[in-house]
Motif scaffolding. Structure first.
Motif, mmCIF file in Angstrom:
data_model
loop_
_atom_site.group_PDB
_atom_site.id
_atom_site.type_symbol
_atom_site.label_atom_id
_atom_site.label_comp_id
_atom_site.label_asym_id
_atom_site.label_seq_id
_atom_site.Cartn_x
_atom_site.Cartn_y
_atom_site.Cartn_z
ATOM 1 N N ASP A 156 0.800 -1.343 0.151
ATOM 2 C CA ASP A 156 -0.025 -0.048 -0.047
ATOM 3 C C ASP A 156 0.846 1.187 -0.123
ATOM 4 O OD1 ASP A 156 -2.431 -1.452 -0.086
ATOM 5 O OD2 ASP A 156 -2.724 -1.430 2.012
ATOM 6 N N ASP A 157 2.062 1.348 0.556
ATOM 7 C CA ASP A 157 2.977 2.341 0.630
ATOM 8 C C ASP A 157 3.463 2.630 -0.941
ATOM 9 O OD1 ASP A 157 2.908 2.637 3.367
ATOM 10 O OD2 ASP A 157 4.531 1.203 3.672
ATOM 11 N N HIS A 159 1.729 1.893 -3.631
ATOM 12 C CA HIS A 159 0.756 2.577 -4.407
ATOM 13 C C HIS A 159 0.367 4.075 -4.007
ATOM 14 C CE1 HIS A 159 -0.418 -1.222 -6.449
ATOM 15 N NE2 HIS A 159 -0.313 -1.657 -5.418
ATOM 16 N N GLU A 160 0.258 4.152 -2.723
ATOM 17 C CA GLU A 160 0.281 5.577 -2.162
ATOM 18 C C GLU A 160 1.296 6.730 -2.989
ATOM 19 O OE1 GLU A 160 2.042 7.979 1.359
ATOM 20 O OE2 GLU A 160 0.046 7.088 2.166
ATOM 21 N N ASN A 161 2.294 6.406 -2.948
ATOM 22 C CA ASN A 161 3.443 7.199 -3.566
ATOM 23 C C ASN A 161 3.328 7.085 -5.113
ATOM 24 O OD1 ASN A 161 5.589 8.349 -1.238
ATOM 25 N ND2 ASN A 161 5.064 6.080 -0.746
ATOM 26 N N ARG A 163 0.472 7.343 -6.620
ATOM 27 C CA ARG A 163 -0.360 8.229 -6.850
ATOM 28 C C ARG A 163 0.117 9.664 -6.786
ATOM 29 N NH1 ARG A 163 -3.466 3.983 -3.964
ATOM 30 N NH2 ARG A 163 -3.176 5.482 -2.184
ATOM 31 N N ALA A 164 0.904 9.494 -5.508
ATOM 32 C CA ALA A 164 1.455 11.048 -5.226
ATOM 33 C C ALA A 164 2.441 11.630 -6.356
ATOM 34 C CB ALA A 164 2.290 10.872 -3.978
ATOM 35 N N ARG A 416 8.599 9.612 1.710
ATOM 36 C CA ARG A 416 6.951 9.514 1.628
ATOM 37 C C ARG A 416 6.666 10.865 0.827
ATOM 38 N NH1 ARG A 416 2.166 11.020 4.856
ATOM 39 N NH2 ARG A 416 0.384 9.992 3.930
#
Length: 447
Positions: A156-157, A159-161, A163-164, A416
């Motif tokens: 999940d980390d 995927h979050e980055n 998107r960012a 992050r």
């Protein structure tokens, strides 16, 4: 058995102005220029001596020592002198320098060629150019999970980055999954409980027009891994008949994969072929010093031959177009094998390393050795100064960003991304945009 040191040269010096360049054994070994009255950086314990320096290369007090290279600026206006290994990919002698009564005495434990120049970096660069290594390809820009999440990284980390990167409009070519996705060192294709699908992550990265990258330490094996339990004959042996001890890290003792064993070699090649099939085409291979440790191998090959053949096996498995970044690697034996190379110890959110050991993570040791090895950039490979960290919690982040920018080498963000403040976003974008990316594809191999 090590060879004895024999005299090479006696050079008059101005002890107030002379400087000597020590070339360390591998990426993390301190390298750079010292005044003759300085105390060079040395390992602070036996474990770091194995993991970060040249094993068996203990240096006497009061001596300077270079592994395959030593340069001296006498400080009196006479030419800079460089002593180098004639065939650095095959044999890397140690060079030692001591000073007394206004003269420097140089000795070596192997063959020597001498060069002269006008300053230390210039003569190092000219020597490097004389090896006629093919010019490296431009490096892609990278985001790496390590310096924010370390081994606790989750799918999940990533995927979050991912998107960012789109939200912040950052020109990142490669998204590199670092240590933490795998079950154990050696069990590279078995996922940790924090990841669901390597292929799925690669698909998501590529769907956003970026390239998928991944970290391995291909020559290391955790004694608690399935590989060690099922194939103990695949491990390099020590002189006592047990597995060769390659130091300790991550709270684990470390063993070494014997890539001269046909079944072990096929296993390692199959790991990389699988990663390529899943969509990965950027590979950071780390802790490579292990492949060059002296030990008892299946074929009886010497350590440097086994090391270079092991890297050749990886290159064949990933293909010529994939990008290959080395780290923790014996420097001179790696010439001609990599697209990019870490040329310093790890950086860190802090400036000073633990116990003052300049092989350990910290911005100060990363800067010292990164500057000392700037002559390698563009001649052997693209220099990797280690990752940019621009988040507010990082000490002296402005100074560290300036160092990364000044090297002109590989630029990899390791924050992050949603934790960056305005300065962090602007600095990250500026450094990424400043990279020469001509000839680099966003998805697929380099042109």
């Amino acid at each position: 058995m090590p060879h004895p040191f024999t005299p090479v040269a006696v050079v008059p010096v101005d002890v107030r102005k002379a400087r000597v360049h020590e070339e360390g054994w591998q990426s993390w070994s301190p390298s750079g220029a010292y005044a003759l009255r300085d105390e060079p950086y040395r390992p602070t314990n036996a474990n770091w001596a194995t993991v970060c320096y040249r094993p068996g290369g203990t240096v006497p007090a009061g001596a300077f020592q270079g592994e395959g290279l030593l340069a001296l600026d006498p400080g009196d206006g006479s030419p800079v002198r460089l002593w180098a290994a004639p065939e650095p990919c095959k044999e890397v002698p140690s060079f030692r320098l001591t000073v007394g009564d206004g003269v420097a005495e140089i000795s070596a434990d192997g063959p020597v060629k001498e060069f002269t120049g006008t300053d230390i970096q210039e003569v190092l660069g000219e020597w490097a150019s004389s090896l006629a290594v093919e010019a490296p390809r431009p490096a892609p820009t990278v985001w790496c999970s390590w310096y924010e999440y370390f081994t606790a990284v989750t799918e999940d980390d990533i995927h979050e980055n991912l998107r960012a990167m789109d939200t912040l409009d950052l020109p990142i070519d490669v998204v590199q999954i670092d240590d933490g996705y795998q079950k154990a060192l050696g069990d590279w294709l078995t996922l940790s409980g924090r990841f669901r699908s390597r292929a799925g992550i690669a698909d998501a990265i590529r769907a956003r027009g970026r390239r998928a990258g991944i970290w391995t330490a291909p020559f290391l094996v955790d004694p608690a891994s399935d590989l060690a339990a099922e194939h103990p004959d695949w491990l390099v042996r020590g002189t006592d008949g047990g597995p060769l001890h390659a130091g300790r890290n991550w709270g684990h003792d470390l063993c070494v994969l014997d890539t001269t064993h046909p079944e072990a070699a096929e296993y390692l090649a199959s790991v990389f072929r699988t990663l390529v099939a899943e969509g990965y085409d950027y590979f950071k291979v780390d802790f490579l010093y292990a492949g060059a440790l002296e030990g008892v191998r299946h074929t009886g090959a010497d350590a440097l031959t086994a090391y270079r053949d092991g890297i050749g096996l990886i290159r064949e498995a990933i293909g010529a177009d994939a990008y290959l970044l080395g780290c923790g690697a014996p420097i001179l034996p790696s010439v001609g094998l990599f697209d990019a190379m870490r040329v310093s110890p790890d950086t860190a959110p802090h400036r000073r390393p633990e116990a003052g050991d300049f092989s350990q993570p910290g911005q100060d040791p990363a800067e010292f050795t990164g500057v000392g090895r700037q002559w390698q950039h563009g001649r052997f490979w693209v220099n990797d100064p280690d990752c940019l960290m621009a988040r507010p919690a990082v000490e002296t982040r402005e100074r560290w960003a300036a160092h990364v920018e000044a090297t002109g080498g590989l630029v990899a963000s390791s924050d992050r991304l949603l934790s960056l403040d305005q300065w962090g976003v602007a600095t990250t974008r500026r450094l990424l945009e400043g990279v020469d990316r001509v000839g680099v594809d966003r998805v697929g191999g380099d042109r």
